[in-house]
Every structure is written in structure tokens, then in C-alpha cells.
Design a protein around this motif. Structure first.
Motif, PDB file in Angstrom:
ATOM      1  N   TYR A 207       0.831  -1.206   0.000  1.00 43.05           N
ATOM      2  CA  TYR A 207       0.000   0.000   0.000  1.00 43.05           C
ATOM      3  C   TYR A 207       0.864   1.254   0.000  1.00 43.05           C
ATOM      4  CZ  TYR A 207      -3.482   3.444   1.339  1.00 43.05           C
ATOM      5  OH  TYR A 207      -4.297   4.548   1.369  1.00 43.05           O
ATOM      6  N   ASP A 208       1.859   1.295   0.893  1.00 51.88           N
ATOM      7  CA  ASP A 208       2.741   2.467   0.952  1.00 51.88           C
ATOM      8  C   ASP A 208       3.492   2.662  -0.356  1.00 51.88           C
ATOM      9  OD1 ASP A 208       1.994   3.154   3.479  1.00 51.88           O
ATOM     10  OD2 ASP A 208       3.665   2.195   4.491  1.00 51.88           O
ATOM     11  N   ILE A 209       4.024   1.549  -0.906  1.00 43.40           N
ATOM     12  CA  ILE A 209       4.807   1.654  -2.143  1.00 43.40           C
ATOM     13  C   ILE A 209       3.919   2.068  -3.313  1.00 43.40           C
ATOM     14  CG2 ILE A 209       6.227   0.355  -3.773  1.00 43.40           C
ATOM     15  CD1 ILE A 209       7.063  -1.431  -1.424  1.00 43.40           C
ATOM     16  N   ALA A 210       2.743   1.400  -3.436  1.00 41.76           N
ATOM     17  CA  ALA A 210       1.841   1.701  -4.546  1.00 41.76           C
ATOM     18  C   ALA A 210       1.358   3.146  -4.483  1.00 41.76           C
ATOM     19  CB  ALA A 210       0.649   0.744  -4.520  1.00 41.76           C
ATOM     20  N   LYS A 211       1.019   3.613  -3.302  1.00 36.88           N
ATOM     21  CA  LYS A 211       0.539   4.982  -3.154  1.00 36.88           C
ATOM     22  C   LYS A 211       1.612   5.982  -3.583  1.00 36.88           C
ATOM     23  CE  LYS A 211      -1.290   8.150   0.343  1.00 36.88           C
ATOM     24  NZ  LYS A 211      -1.655   8.296   1.787  1.00 36.88           N
ATOM     25  N   ARG A 212       2.829   5.721  -3.161  1.00 42.63           N
ATOM     26  CA  ARG A 212       3.933   6.625  -3.505  1.00 42.63           C
ATOM     27  C   ARG A 212       4.186   6.643  -5.013  1.00 42.63           C
ATOM     28  NH1 ARG A 212       9.231   4.774  -0.773  1.00 42.63           N
ATOM     29  NH2 ARG A 212       7.756   4.728   0.977  1.00 42.63           N
ATOM     30  N   GLN A 213       4.198   5.447  -5.633  1.00 45.86           N
ATOM     31  CA  GLN A 213       4.494   5.351  -7.057  1.00 45.86           C
ATOM     32  C   GLN A 213       3.364   5.935  -7.917  1.00 45.86           C
ATOM     33  OE1 GLN A 213       7.369   4.451  -8.524  1.00 45.86           O
ATOM     34  NE2 GLN A 213       8.219   4.276  -6.452  1.00 45.86           N
ATOM     35  N   ILE A 214       2.121   5.690  -7.505  1.00 42.22           N
ATOM     36  CA  ILE A 214       0.988   6.227  -8.275  1.00 42.22           C
ATOM     37  C   ILE A 214       0.985   7.753  -8.234  1.00 42.22           C
ATOM     38  CG2 ILE A 214      -1.533   6.372  -8.365  1.00 42.22           C
ATOM     39  CD1 ILE A 214      -1.601   3.483  -7.361  1.00 42.22           C
ATOM     40  N   MET A 215       1.240   8.313  -7.053  1.00 44.45           N
ATOM     41  CA  MET A 215       1.301   9.771  -6.933  1.00 44.45           C
ATOM     42  C   MET A 215       2.444  10.337  -7.786  1.00 44.45           C
ATOM     43  SD  MET A 215       0.550  10.397  -2.861  1.00 44.45           S
ATOM     44  CE  MET A 215       0.688  12.169  -3.014  1.00 44.45           C
ATOM     45  N   LYS A 216       3.571   9.630  -7.792  1.00 44.32           N
ATOM     46  CA  LYS A 216       4.747  10.097  -8.518  1.00 44.32           C
ATOM     47  C   LYS A 216       4.541  10.054 -10.026  1.00 44.32           C
ATOM     48  CE  LYS A 216       9.679   9.044  -9.100  1.00 44.32           C
ATOM     49  NZ  LYS A 216      10.796   8.151  -8.662  1.00 44.32           N
ATOM     50  N   ARG A 217       3.894   8.977 -10.518  1.00 47.66           N
ATOM     51  CA  ARG A 217       3.794   8.760 -11.958  1.00 47.66           C
ATOM     52  C   ARG A 217       2.534   9.361 -12.590  1.00 47.66           C
ATOM     53  NH1 ARG A 217       7.582   4.975 -13.528  1.00 47.66           N
ATOM     54  NH2 ARG A 217       8.609   3.863 -11.796  1.00 47.66           N
ATOM     55  N   THR A 218       1.489   9.568 -11.789  1.00 43.50           N
ATOM     56  CA  THR A 218       0.235  10.075 -12.362  1.00 43.50           C
ATOM     57  C   THR A 218      -0.109  11.484 -11.891  1.00 43.50           C
ATOM     58  OG1 THR A 218      -1.148   9.163 -10.580  1.00 43.50           O
ATOM     59  CG2 THR A 218      -0.649   7.716 -12.444  1.00 43.50           C
ATOM     60  N   LEU A 220      -1.790  12.133  -9.247  1.00 44.64           N
ATOM     61  CA  LEU A 220      -3.082  12.123  -8.565  1.00 44.64           C
ATOM     62  C   LEU A 220      -2.954  12.719  -7.167  1.00 44.64           C
ATOM     63  CD1 LEU A 220      -4.550   8.594  -9.457  1.00 44.64           C
ATOM     64  CD2 LEU A 220      -5.438  10.815 -10.182  1.00 44.64           C
ATOM     65  N   PRO A 221      -3.963  13.467  -6.726  1.00 42.34           N
ATOM     66  CA  PRO A 221      -3.920  13.991  -5.348  1.00 42.34           C
ATOM     67  C   PRO A 221      -4.187  12.877  -4.345  1.00 42.34           C
ATOM     68  CG  PRO A 221      -6.013  14.534  -6.381  1.00 42.34           C
ATOM     69  CD  PRO A 221      -5.168  13.911  -7.465  1.00 42.34           C
ATOM     70  N   ASP A 222      -3.891  13.152  -3.108  1.00 38.90           N
ATOM     71  CA  ASP A 222      -4.089  12.170  -2.040  1.00 38.90           C
ATOM     72  C   ASP A 222      -5.566  12.155  -1.647  1.00 38.90           C
ATOM     73  OD1 ASP A 222      -3.870  10.390  -0.003  1.00 38.90           O
ATOM     74  OD2 ASP A 222      -2.430  11.546   1.185  1.00 38.90           O
ATOM     75  N   ASP A 223      -6.391  11.487  -2.482  1.00 37.78           N
ATOM     76  CA  ASP A 223      -7.816  11.434  -2.211  1.00 37.78           C
ATOM     77  C   ASP A 223      -8.310   9.992  -2.286  1.00 37.78           C
ATOM     78  OD1 ASP A 223      -7.723  10.861  -4.883  1.00 37.78           O
ATOM     79  OD2 ASP A 223      -8.796  12.668  -5.541  1.00 37.78           O
ATOM     80  N   TYR A 224      -9.639   9.801  -2.335  1.00 41.81           N
ATOM     81  CA  TYR A 224     -10.201   8.458  -2.278  1.00 41.81           C
ATOM     82  C   TYR A 224      -9.836   7.614  -3.499  1.00 41.81           C
ATOM     83  CZ  TYR A 224     -13.845  10.103  -5.509  1.00 41.81           C
ATOM     84  OH  TYR A 224     -14.510  10.590  -6.591  1.00 41.81           O
ATOM     85  N   ILE A 225      -9.652   8.236  -4.671  1.00 44.55           N
ATOM     86  CA  ILE A 225      -9.278   7.470  -5.858  1.00 44.55           C
ATOM     87  C   ILE A 225      -7.896   6.850  -5.675  1.00 44.55           C
ATOM     88  CG2 ILE A 225      -8.739   7.610  -8.323  1.00 44.55           C
ATOM     89  CD1 ILE A 225     -10.829   9.775  -8.590  1.00 44.55           C
ATOM     90  N   LEU A 226      -6.980   7.638  -5.146  1.00 44.03           N
ATOM     91  CA  LEU A 226      -5.634   7.134  -4.890  1.00 44.03           C
ATOM     92  C   LEU A 226      -5.675   6.002  -3.868  1.00 44.03           C
ATOM     93  CD1 LEU A 226      -2.555   7.354  -5.238  1.00 44.03           C
ATOM     94  CD2 LEU A 226      -2.571   9.062  -3.402  1.00 44.03           C
ATOM     95  N   HIS A 227      -6.497   6.150  -2.824  1.00 43.48           N
ATOM     96  CA  HIS A 227      -6.592   5.109  -1.794  1.00 43.48           C
ATOM     97  C   HIS A 227      -7.177   3.823  -2.375  1.00 43.48           C
ATOM     98  CE1 HIS A 227      -5.309   7.669   1.442  1.00 43.48           C
ATOM     99  NE2 HIS A 227      -6.223   8.574   1.152  1.00 43.48           N
TER     100      HIS A 227
END
Length: 262
Positions: A207-218, A220-227
Motif C-alpha cells: 500500500y505504501d509503495i503503490a501509493k507513492r508510485q501512483i502519486m509520482k507517476r500520475t 493524482l492527489p491524495d484522495d479516495y481514488i488514490l486510496h
């Protein structure tokens, strides 16, 4: 007219307290458990099928896949039986989910305080915290898993003409305690702890890794879609890693005890 910049909302201090995290975690687990419980019941029935084909009368049970198992339970036992044992699962989450989250949070916060210069939580540290939190919480909650598995199998025993082994959670607890004592309540705890360690290694770390990578590459803001995206990645990895130990755990917990509690 000049625009007024949005003001930052100040959250109450108790939001980050351990008791608040515990309550929110347990309530979230209750909701998730109730929605997904039929899948958990189907999973348990599928895990037992392999041994049923070699154990006398239980061999009369037909081999089915996931969809046919779900349809079979609904038709043969009733739609409500898809939630058989959900109360034991909720009791389990009162111990497991809350303990797991607050333990992981406490370990993580302790590391962050000791290393304030680091921008991100290291992967290896996240893995250690996840495994430790999951294993500790699962060991405490292992008796409730034992009761849940035995209740989940009662519908199949009735269809096969076998006498009921347990009649509800309290009856299951009394019989396990009478036959095996306190050690009997932790039957299957070793593969259960191994499963939890693997699940949490995959879950919390991914979860921590995926959240970090998705934010970095896309971006996306830290919202429900990212979660949701991060949780989906974490759930897939956790299920893949924990399933072998979960099968062993279910087989061990479903075994009856003899007169000597073995």
C-alpha cells in the motif's frame, strides 16, 4: 473582488490518538467484513474440498468452483447461510484489526520520530512493521478464527447427513475449551500467524509503495481514488502471498479433536 484563499481545516487532536484509530479501524473492518463475508465463506468451503475427497463420508461432497459453490450454498442451505459465522468474524476484528493497525501505526510513528530527516518511510522498515503488527494481532485473535472456521463448515456437514459439531459461537467455544483447554483455542495458530505475517507484509508494505508510485507517476492527489488504487494493489499482493498458509490454517482448524484433545 479578490478571492479569499481556502483556510486549512484544523482536525481535533484526538483524531490521531490510538483509541480513535482503534475504533475507526474496527468499524471499517465490520463494514468490510459484512460486505465480503460470503466470499470468505466460499473460500473456506473451497479450501476444505481437497481433503473431503479422501475422508470417508465427506467424500460424497461434489467438487465445485467458486461460482458453483456460491450457488450451491444459496440453493441448498439458503441465502442467509452465506453469512453463517459472521458474528465470530466481527469478534475477531475487535481483536485483530484494531490491534494490527495501532501496532503498525505505533511502530511507524516511532521510526519517523527517530529519523525526522527522512522524507519517506523506508520499504524495509515498512515490511518489518507490517509483519510484526500482523503476526502479533493474529496470534491474539487466533481463537476467534478457529470458531469461525468450524461454524462455516456446519452447513456442509448438515447436507452430508452428519451430526452438527457446533451450534453457534458460544457452543463452539465451550466444546473447544472442554476438549482441548486453552491450548485447544490456539489450534492452527502457527500457520495462522504465518498467513497474517505474509498478508500484512504484502498489504501494508505494498500500500505504501503503490501509493507513492501512483502519486509520482500520475500526479493524482491524495484522495479516495488514490486510496482505492493503492488498496487494490495491496489486496492482490496480500492474497497471493497469504493463500498457501491460509489453506493450511483452515485444514488444521477444521480437524475434530479426539477424547484426549489431540
Amino acid at each position: 473582488m479578490p478571492s479569499v484563499p481556502p483556510q486549512k481545516v484544523e482536525l481535533p487532536k484526538f483524531v490521531d490518538s490510538l483509541w480513535c484509530v482503534y475504533i475507526v479501524s474496527v468499524l471499517a473492518a465490520f463494514n468490510a467484513e459484512f460486505v465480503t463475508y460470503p466470499l470468505d465463506l466460499i473460500k473456506t468451503r473451497l479450501q476444505i474440498q481437497g481433503e473431503q475427497s479422501k475422508n470417508g463420508k465427506l467424500g460424497q461432497a461434489p467438487h465445485r468452483g467458486m461460482v458453483k459453490t456460491a450457488i450451491g450454498i444459496s440453493r441448498e442451505e439458503g441465502l442467509r447461510k452465506l453469512w453463517q459465522g459472521v458474528h465470530a468474524a466481527c469478534v475477531r476484528h475487535m481483536i485483530y484489526s484494531g490491534t494490527r493497525i495501532i501496532t503498525y501505526k505505533a511502530l511507524k510513528d516511532n521510526f519517523v520520530k527517530q529519523h525526522p530527516e527522512q522524507k519517506y518511510f523506508p520499504i524495509w522498515q515498512s515490511a518489518i512493521c507490517g509483519v510484526s503488527a500482523g503476526a502479533f494481532a493474529q496470534y491474539l485473535a487466533s481463537p476467534t478464527d478457529l470458531l469461525k472456521v468450524q461454524i462455516q463448515m456446519e452447513g456442509k456437514r448438515k447436507l452430508l447427513g452428519l451430526p452438527p459439531r457446533v451450534n453457534g459461537m458460544w457452543d463452539a467455544f465451550k466444546k473447544v475449551w472442554t476438549n482441548g483447554g486453552i491450548r485447544g483455542l490456539w489450534k492452527g495458530s502457527v500457520p495462522n500467524v504465518q498467513r497474517a505475517a505474509l498478508v500484512n507484509l504484502g498489504d501494508l508494505t505494498t500500500y505504501d509503495i503503490a501509493k507513492r508510485q501512483i502519486m509520482k507517476r500520475t500526479g493524482l492527489p491524495d484522495d479516495y481514488i488514490l486510496h482505492i488504487l493503492s488498496s487494490s494493489c495491496a489486496g492482490f499482493v496480500a492474497a497471493s502471498m497469504g493463500t498457501p498458509a491460509d489453506v493450511i490454517k483452515t485444514r488444521v482448524m477444521n480437524q475434530p479433536l479426539d477424547d484426549r484433545g489431540r
